[in-house]
Design an enzyme around this catalytic site. Structure first.
Site, PDB file in Angstrom:
ATOM      1  N   HIS A 193      -2.961   4.591   4.471  1.00  0.00           N
ATOM      2  CA  HIS A 193      -4.413   3.990   5.024  1.00  0.00           C
ATOM      3  C   HIS A 193      -5.527   4.239   4.840  1.00  0.00           C
ATOM      4  O   HIS A 193      -6.227   4.102   3.342  1.00  0.00           O
ATOM      5  CB  HIS A 193      -4.392   3.224   6.494  1.00  0.00           C
TER       6      HIS A 193
ATOM      7  N   ARG B 293       0.864  -0.991   0.147  1.00  0.00           N
ATOM      8  CA  ARG B 293       0.000   0.048  -0.082  1.00  0.00           C
ATOM      9  C   ARG B 293       0.988   1.538  -0.617  1.00  0.00           C
ATOM     10  O   ARG B 293       1.418   1.632   0.803  1.00  0.00           O
ATOM     11  CB  ARG B 293      -1.158  -0.302   1.583  1.00  0.00           C
TER      12      ARG B 293
ATOM     13  N   TYR C 250       4.248   4.801  11.431  1.00  0.00           N
ATOM     14  CA  TYR C 250       4.882   3.816  11.288  1.00  0.00           C
ATOM     15  C   TYR C 250       5.579   3.427  10.406  1.00  0.00           C
ATOM     16  O   TYR C 250       5.821   1.647  10.456  1.00  0.00           O
ATOM     17  CB  TYR C 250       3.419   2.908  11.311  1.00  0.00           C
TER      18      TYR C 250
END
Ligand SMILES: Cc1ncc(C[n+]2csc(CCOP(=O)(O)OP(=O)(O)O)c2C)c(N)n1
Length: 379
Positions: free
Chosen positions: A275, A271, A284
């Site tokens: 998100h 990805r 992160y």
């Protein structure tokens, strides 16, 4: 007879012969994700299919960019981008026949659009305007599912029912790596394998479930290995290689249609974006990891194959880009118009027979709206 006497009479014998109910070896995934682009296998791929996949991934990349821009302009509530995952999205749609069904998750707008759903209608839910937005029956595309993995038992139910009725239908259900930890995933795969339902499960392993990396999600050797425990084949494929994903899914669909039962396909991808627009991925993961995956880009992989083998010319590529721009302009135009919505529609199409609680809430809202309208006229 006393207990001691009973024990004395007991003569142990070896248990009835045991053997595995299915040979697990043919169910195991390959050691490496399957690849086509840039390998000898690409020579056997149909050039027309490669061009089709290319046009769709270019369109998909532009769609993701436009939808993300619309969230920044406040015209779209949320957009889970599939940039970097376009190969899976497009291949999933193209591997199905018209009579089949697609069961997408919230990240799979591109698959929905590639299947034929209007690009504007596909954004209705993510804009927060209305229910699904498109008619699921028109292109045989179930609603984009936000509750993780709930689309999987639906897909199994539909496929099993179709088989009982003698309808030639395969269901392809899409889910993320995080979704594989849901109970619904387990139940769906178990039922599908026991019933030999004509279903294909496509797991897009994009590395993260929001901020949770795969290493914290599962201790399985790979997600494809999970298939073996249910008694179905697991396949591992390079999720950025549209030709490979298309081939693996087409094989799995054919296998299901022929009565061979379900397959679990793990597509290894990444990805590239956060998100959703509500997430900050820099908290992160590091830029170096993202950069490494940019070097294995699904659009570039196809472009290199097509140009390297002289299967596409500059004019055709320009035409594809132009088509993508036209689609993006149409998205902007429609999303910049304020929709006329009836708040009472909230209650429509939820249950065939609304519950007493819903009726009560409906009456409350109706009264509130009437009071507001009266206030408006009195002012
Ligand atoms: C049943 C359920 N639990 C939790 C959530 C909240 N949630 C939304 S997306 C997400 C992560 C899912 O990650 P993954 O399945 O890997 O899919 P991806 O978003 O990476 O495509 C979570 C936990 C949800 N939507 N549904």
């Amino acid at each position: 007879m006393t207990v001691m006497e009973q024990r004395g009479a007991y003569r142990p014998s070896p248990p009835p012969a045991w053997q595995p109910r299915t040979d697990p070896a043919p169910l195991l995934p390959d050691a490496e994700p399957y690849r086509v682009l840039g390998t000898d296998a690409a020579g056997k791929a149909d050039p027309e299919l490669l061009r089709r996949l290319y046009a769709q991934v270019v369109l998909g990349r532009r769609y993701n960019a436009q939808a993300t821009a619309l969230t920044k302009q406040g015209r779209l509530a949320v957009y889970p981008s599939s940039t970097g995952q376009e190969a899976c999205e497009v291949a999933a749609a193209l591997a199905l026949e018209e009579r089949d069904w697609l069961f997408p998750s919230y990240r799979d707008t591109l698959a929905v659009v590639a299947r034929g759903v209007d690009p504007v209608e596909a954004l209705t839910l993510l804009r927060g305007d209305w229910h699904t937005g498109y008619d699921p029956y028109e292109h045989r595309v179930a609603p984009l599912s936000t509750p993780l993995a709930t689309q999987l038992p639906h897909a199994v139910g539909l496929a099993h029912a179709a088989r009982l009725k003698g309808d030639d239908v395969v269901a392809l259900a899409m889910v993320g790596d995080g979704g594989t930890s849901e109970g619904d995933f387990h139940e769906a795969l178990n039922f599908a394998a026991v019933w030999q339902a004509p279903v294909v499960f496509l797991v897009q392993n994009n590395g993260f479930a929001i901020s949770v990396p795969l290493a914290k999600q599962t201790a399985a050797p790979s997600l494809a290995h999970k298939a073996v425990g249910y008694g179905m084949p697991g396949r591992l494929v390079d999720g950025n290689d549209a030709a490979a994903v298309h081939e693996v899914l087409t094989d799995a669909v054919r296998h299901a249609r022929a009565g061979g039962g379900p397959t679990l396909v793990e597509a290894v991808t990444y990805r590239i974006d956060a998100h959703t627009n509500a997430d900050d991925a820099t908290r992160y993961r590091g830029e170096a990891e993202v950069e490494a995956w940019r070097g294995h880009d699904p659009v570039q992989l196809l472009e290199r194959e097509l140009t390297g083998r002289g299967l596409i010319d500059e004019d055709k590529m320009a035409a594809v880009r132009e088509e993508a721009e036209t689609m993006a302009a149409r998205l902007r135009e429609h999303m910049n118009q304020d929709p006329v919505l009836d708040p009472m529609d909230l209650f429509a199409h939820v249950y065939a027979e609304p519950t007493p609680q819903l009726r009560e809430q409906q009456a409350l809202l109706r009264a509130e709206l009437a009071a507001e309208a009266e206030e408006g006229t009195a002012r």
